[in-house]
Write a protein that holds these residues in place. Structure first.
Motif, PDB file in Angstrom:
ATOM      1  N   GLU A 189      54.642 -24.698  87.716  1.00 61.58           N
ATOM      2  CA  GLU A 189      56.068 -24.605  88.069  1.00 61.58           C
ATOM      3  C   GLU A 189      56.278 -23.584  89.193  1.00 61.58           C
ATOM      4  OE1 GLU A 189      58.451 -24.853  84.642  1.00 61.58           O
ATOM      5  OE2 GLU A 189      59.865 -25.925  85.917  1.00 61.58           O
ATOM      6  N   LYS A 203      57.203 -33.747  85.493  1.00 63.48           N
ATOM      7  CA  LYS A 203      57.079 -32.652  84.516  1.00 63.48           C
ATOM      8  C   LYS A 203      56.801 -33.216  83.113  1.00 63.48           C
ATOM      9  CE  LYS A 203      59.894 -28.838  82.774  1.00 63.48           C
ATOM     10  NZ  LYS A 203      61.107 -28.034  82.972  1.00 63.48           N
ATOM     11  N   ILE A 207      53.353 -32.909  80.753  1.00 68.57           N
ATOM     12  CA  ILE A 207      53.322 -32.378  79.383  1.00 68.57           C
ATOM     13  C   ILE A 207      52.686 -33.404  78.442  1.00 68.57           C
ATOM     14  CG2 ILE A 207      54.799 -31.666  77.442  1.00 68.57           C
ATOM     15  CD1 ILE A 207      56.683 -30.447  79.654  1.00 68.57           C
ATOM     16  N   ARG A 214      51.821 -28.022  78.223  1.00 66.56           N
ATOM     17  CA  ARG A 214      52.867 -27.284  78.941  1.00 66.56           C
ATOM     18  C   ARG A 214      52.529 -27.319  80.424  1.00 66.56           C
ATOM     19  NH1 ARG A 214      50.789 -22.488  80.836  1.00 66.56           N
ATOM     20  NH2 ARG A 214      49.230 -21.349  79.593  1.00 66.56           N
ATOM     21  N   ARG A 217      51.548 -21.890  84.542  1.00 69.72           N
ATOM     22  CA  ARG A 217      52.326 -20.744  85.028  1.00 69.72           C
ATOM     23  C   ARG A 217      51.568 -20.158  86.213  1.00 69.72           C
ATOM     24  NH1 ARG A 217      51.832 -19.157  79.084  1.00 69.72           N
ATOM     25  NH2 ARG A 217      53.547 -20.332  78.129  1.00 69.72           N
TER      26      ARG A 217
END
Ligand SMILES: NC(=O)c1ccc[n+]([C@@H]2O[C@H](COP(=O)([O-])OP(=O)(O)OC[C@H]3O[C@@H](n4cnc5c(N)ncnc54)[C@H](O)[C@@H]3O)[C@@H](O)[C@H]2O)c1
Length: 250
Positions: A189, A203, A207, A214, A217
């Motif tokens: 993201e 997105k 997932i 997820r 990060r």
């Protein structure tokens, strides 16, 4: 674990935001001095100011990595400020997606230029200093897209090119104690992906198809880069480390 990064000098391209900014922060947290590059001067300066405010040594260098003179100036700025170059992270990149019949030459050239040519130019600019030092770490940001994503012929080809470039450079510079590795992020993201036309759809698909379900990060990528840039990774070279939550193709 002591990463051996205190006092090391790291250049990060595209360090103004997203994954690049997180890499700057992670390396600085280990005591490295940071040269944050971005084509967007304000972004580079924001990262530089944030690091300096946090007590790190950092400079911001605006420049377009697709221009040889900017890549050379980036290396020179690092040498002028800190006297050496220990780490280069070739991170700058972007997407211009489209099915092949809709893909313009400019879509192709601009993406291949920043990802592939930029990586070449910045690597060429730092190799003389690293060779003289007889040490160095280069980490190239590839992508899971190197497997070949539909609608991303330009980006997938450039990222696959980065993988080949990484292995070529690992073979060329190992004898001078310079390691060259790549990290292939999955869907992380950042402003880059948030701007994609079908962001919400991609997105959800990510997932659904990721064993660790997820999005990535920015810190997930920065931690992998920090390890490969560290003294703890001194006998790892020519590797491609997927940081994708376990998702490969599909
Ligand atoms: N976000 C993801 O899901 C993802 C996945 C796989 C790989 N990647 C790769 O990670 C890297 C960083 O992506 P991000 O998501 O943080 O993107 P981002 O758009 O948030 O940040 C990229 C930065 O690079 C800078 N930049 C672009 N062209 C440049 C140039 N010619 N010279 C200097 N700087 C330039 C931009 O100004 C920007 O600040 C890219 O190489 C991207 O392809 C991202």
């Amino acid at each position: 674990m002591d990463m051996g990064l205190a006092g090391k000098v790291a250049i990060v391209t595209g360090g103004g935001r997203g994954i690049g900014a997180a890499i700057c922060k992670a390396l600085a947290a280990e005591g490295a001095h940071i040269v944050a590059n971005d084509i967007d001067r304000a972004r580079a300066e924001e990262t530089g100011a944030e690091l300096t405010a946090g007590g790190a040594k950092a400079i911001a260098v605006a420049g377009d990595i697709t221009r040889a003179e900017d890549a050379e100036a980036l290396a020179k700025a690092a040498l002028d400020a800190f006297g050496r170059i220990d780490i280069l992270v070739n991170n700058a990149g972007f997407t211009r997606d489209g099915r092949i019949t809709k893909m313009t030459e400019d879509d192709w050239d601009s993406v291949v230029d920043v990802i592939l040519k930029g990586t070449f130019l910045c690597t060429r600019a730092v190799i003389p200093a690293m060779t003289e030092q007889k040490s160095g770490r280069i980490v190239n940001i590839a992508s899971r897209a190197h497997w070949g994503n539909p609608g991303q012929a330009n980006y997938s080809a450039a990222k696959a090119g980065v993988v080949g470039f990484t292995r070529s450079q690992a073979a060329e510079h190992g004898r001078n104690n310079i390691t060259v590795n790549a990290v292939a992020p999955g869907f992380v993201e950042t402003p880059l992906v948030q701007a994609l036309p079908h962001y919400e759809k991609i997105k959800q698909r990510t997932i659904d198809n990721t064993p660790i379900p997820r999005l990535g990060r920015v810190e997930d990528i920065a931690d992998a880069v920090t390890f490969l840039a560290s003294e703890r990774a001194s006998w790892i070279t020519g590797e491609l480390l997927h940081v994708t939550g376990g998702r490969y193709r599909g």
